[in-house]
Design a protein around this motif. Structure first.
Motif, short mmCIF file in Angstrom:
data_model
loop_
_atom_site.label_atom_id
_atom_site.label_comp_id
_atom_site.label_asym_id
_atom_site.label_seq_id
_atom_site.Cartn_x
_atom_site.Cartn_y
_atom_site.Cartn_z
N UNK A 123 -17.50 2.63 63.83
CA UNK A 123 -17.12 1.79 62.71
C UNK A 123 -18.19 0.73 62.53
N UNK A 124 -18.67 0.63 61.36
CA UNK A 124 -19.59 -0.46 61.09
C UNK A 124 -18.80 -1.57 60.43
N UNK A 125 -19.36 -2.74 60.48
CA UNK A 125 -18.60 -3.87 59.99
C UNK A 125 -18.80 -4.09 58.51
N UNK A 126 -19.82 -3.47 57.98
CA UNK A 126 -20.19 -3.77 56.60
C UNK A 126 -19.07 -3.46 55.60
N UNK B 136 -15.85 -3.77 55.95
CA UNK B 136 -14.65 -4.58 56.00
C UNK B 136 -15.00 -6.03 55.66
N UNK B 137 -14.31 -6.56 54.69
CA UNK B 137 -14.60 -7.93 54.29
C UNK B 137 -13.43 -8.81 54.73
N UNK B 138 -13.73 -9.88 55.40
CA UNK B 138 -12.68 -10.81 55.81
C UNK B 138 -12.37 -11.76 54.67
N UNK B 139 -11.09 -12.06 54.52
CA UNK B 139 -10.73 -13.00 53.47
C UNK B 139 -11.11 -14.41 53.90
N UNK B 140 -11.26 -15.28 52.91
CA UNK B 140 -11.65 -16.65 53.23
C UNK B 140 -10.48 -17.39 53.86
N UNK B 141 -10.78 -18.24 54.81
CA UNK B 141 -9.73 -19.01 55.47
C UNK B 141 -9.41 -20.24 54.63
N UNK B 142 -8.15 -20.64 54.63
CA UNK B 142 -7.81 -21.87 53.88
C UNK B 142 -8.49 -23.07 54.53
#
Lengths: 319, 303
Positions: free
Chosen positions: B4-7, B9-15
């Protein structure tokens, strides 16, 4: 930015880290190198406040680590992949960490997906392979979306696929502009990833410089010359102060002069050259040379070339 | 497992946040830790089953004995009979949980992950203590009531069983014939006495758990912490009993588990111990001192 100043840590009579000072600049990959037992892990533990230094200070963005408002948003650190309670599921492990910093629950699912552990999220982590544990540890570091990441020997014990995965991950994280501080005792691991190097041996700073400088300033750089008039060439270059060694196949290795100077000299002396090649020492060799004195437990390596040139010298300016 | 590459998957922004991470999040975290491992359920399950089951068994034994030997009704303490196994065995079982709550962090290495996430060790220690004590208290109170109710149900035909709804008169002196006991002297056990015994015993068991927790923080090693908790709570009283009688009674008052004898009692008194609450204060002081030492070491030592 992490600043380590005069860090000293003793365990009983043994000094693990000895008056160490360096800075980890933001936005680049800093490799932290040293032989096993050099004090890399101890230094990282002191940065994270797990161990208390005997002397010296560590500041993260000007603050002590335990004064950071939301530590997981600042620093994501993975020191040991197996430092988890094996009876807890991957999901709950991440959840209990996220809760300490008030991070939203949805974040747990996201980081599990990021590292590819979604399918085993509800499984207890004691059944995880080292590679899976490593992924779980990395998921934990990403919970707070930190600006800075710290990994201690991340590829140790991983299979080639795991190593590739970690390398790609570090490249991706670096490309996002995050600060990465990664330790290794393997030079080859750093060769393609690190911009900057901090090298320690026996708890002391050996080098703090860019990767390029590290290789160039070690004494390993030589020029291989092949010529029908070897004797004449040797006389000419030694007269200019270079040192020479003759290879088994008849080639001559010149140290202390660049390829251009040798070429010019040969031309003016009328020496015909068949080969003129700069032999760059690998990072591995440069490292071996620099840390030769500071390897704590060493077996004599047969055929190892003794080389005094780099011993005990500090490359770069430190802090 | 597929590479699995990380590219992708995008993490959502933290509040965004203000202030700083404090006790609330850490309390939630410690509760998650406690509820997400099986050992918690095993120990609580064992505590419940053994305490209530043995209260039933000992009640059945007592009922049969009282039927055959009515003279034993003199001074019979039905409440203490039902609570005895809870406070002897319950202490032991919950002490294991108390010690493990903290030592499992060290034995697994989790402590280093925990303290990296939340380096303010005072918060971590207090949260752990509060969450565990809270859970131990609830479990102890529930177990204490269940042991009492089940035990009394089994002994209900004896005429000397206790109740939370009405007072019971227990003969403490009188003539005994094979058919009946004719009381010349008796005590009245009120629902208040009974309730005090049930709650008091639950509190004692909770304090035993806190003592084990403190020892866990000091020793950081599961087997060592459990062994010392057993030593302090069980072996020390036995050793004290073997001492010369001129001074063993003076020493017994200062043993952390001594309060159990007076807290669980509704009939009779212990001339060698203080009354229930002062004696319980001794247990609390033991717990406070051990927890304080544990907290100091938890903050001071390298993790």
């Amino acid at each position: 930015m992490i600043e380590v100043r005069g860090l000293t840590k003793r365990y009983g009579p043994k000094t693990a880290v000895d008056n160490l000072s360096f800075a980890i600049e933001p936005g680049r990959v800093t490799g932290f190198l040293g032989p096993n037992g050099a004090g890399k892990t101890t230094t990282m533990r002191c940065i994270l406040g797990l161990d208390y230094p005997d002397e010296g200070t560590v500041r993260v963005d000007g603050k002590l680590y335990h004064d950071l408002a939301f530590p997981m948003r600042e620093v994501g650190a993975l020191l040991e992949a197996k430092a988890v309670h094996g009876g807890r599921s991957a999901y709950n492990h991440l959840l209990c960490l996220a809760q300490t910093n008030g991070l939203p629950k949805r974040r747990v699912g996201e980081v599990l997906e990021l590292v590819g552990l979604t399918e085993v999220a509800r499984k207890r982590s004691k059944g995880f392979s080292l590679g899976m544990s490593q992924r779980l540890g990395i998921a934990a570091t990403m919970l707070g979306d930190p600006k800075m990441l710290m990994f201690d020997e991340p590829v140790n014990g991983l299979d080639p696929e795991g190593i590739l995965w970690i390398r790609n991950l570090m490249k991706t994280l670096a490309a996002e502009g995050r600060t990465i501080f990664v330790s290794s005792h393997l030079m080859s691991e750093m060769e393609n990833t690190a911009d900057h190097l901090i090298v320690i041996g026996r708890g002391k700073l050996i080098a703090d410089c860019t990767m390029k400088d590290f290789i160039a300033r070690s004494s390993g750089t030589a020029v291989r010359v092949r010529t029908p008039s070897a004797d004449q060439l040797v006389r000419a270059v030694t007269a200019k102060g270079a040192t020479v060694s003759t290879e088994d196949d008849g080639a001559v290795e010149v140290r202390g002069m660049g390829a251009e100077q040798i070429g010019d000299l040969a031309f003016s002396e009328g020496i015909r050259l068949h080969e003129l090649t700069t032999v760059r020492a690998s990072l591995e060799e440069a490292f071996m040379e620099l840390t030769a004195d500071s390897v704590e437990y060493r077996a004599d390596v047969p055929g190892q070339r003794p080389n005094a040139a780099g011993r005990g010298t500090t490359i770069g300016s430190g802090v | 497992m597929a590479t699995t590459t990380t590219a992708d998957v995008k993490l959502s922004a933290l509040p965004p946040v203000t202030g700083r991470a404090g006790l609330r999040g850490v309390l939630a975290s410690e509760f998650t830790k406690l509820r997400s491992v099986r050992s918690t359920y095993w120990t609580i399950g064992a505590l419940l089953v053994l305490s209530v089951g043995l209260a039933a068994a000992i009640g059945a034994g007592a009922a049969s004995d009282l039927h055959n030997n009515p003279g034993d009704k003199l001074g019979f303490d039905a409440t203490q009979t039902s609570l005895a196994f809870f406070f002897y065995l319950g202490q032991l079982i919950i002490a294991v949980l108390g010690a493990m709550t903290i030592t499992s962090e060290y034995s697994t290495g989790m402590i280093r992950t925990s303290l990296t996430a939340m380096p303010r060790r005072g918060n971590v220690f207090l949260s752990k203590l509060f969450v565990f004590t809270g859970v131990a208290l609830v479990v102890s109170v529930v177990t204490s009531f269940l042991a009492f109710l089940v035990g009394q149900a089994v002994m209900s035909g004896t005429g000397v069983s206790a109740s939370l709804s009405h007072s019971t008169t227990i003969p403490i002196g009188g003539r005994v014939s094979p058919q009946a006991v004719t009381a010349t002297n008796s005590v009245v056990v009120t629902p208040g006495h009974v309730l005090t015994a049930i709650i008091g015993t639950a509190l004692l068991v909770t304090m035993a758990a806190v003592i084990a927790f403190g020892l866990g923080a000091i020793i950081r090693h599961t087997a060592g912490a459990i062994a010392s908790a057993i030593g302090l709570l069980f072996v020390v009283p036995i050793i004290v009993q073997l001492l010369p009688s001129t001074w063993r009674f003076d020493i017994l008052r200062f043993v952390p588990s001594a309060a159990g004898d007076v807290l669980s009692a509704t009939v009779g008194d212990h001339p060698h111990l203080w009354s229930a609450w002062p004696q319980f204060a001794v247990t609390v002081i033991w717990a406070l001192v051990l927890v304080a030492v544990g907290a100091y070491l938890f903050r001071k030592r390298d993790a």
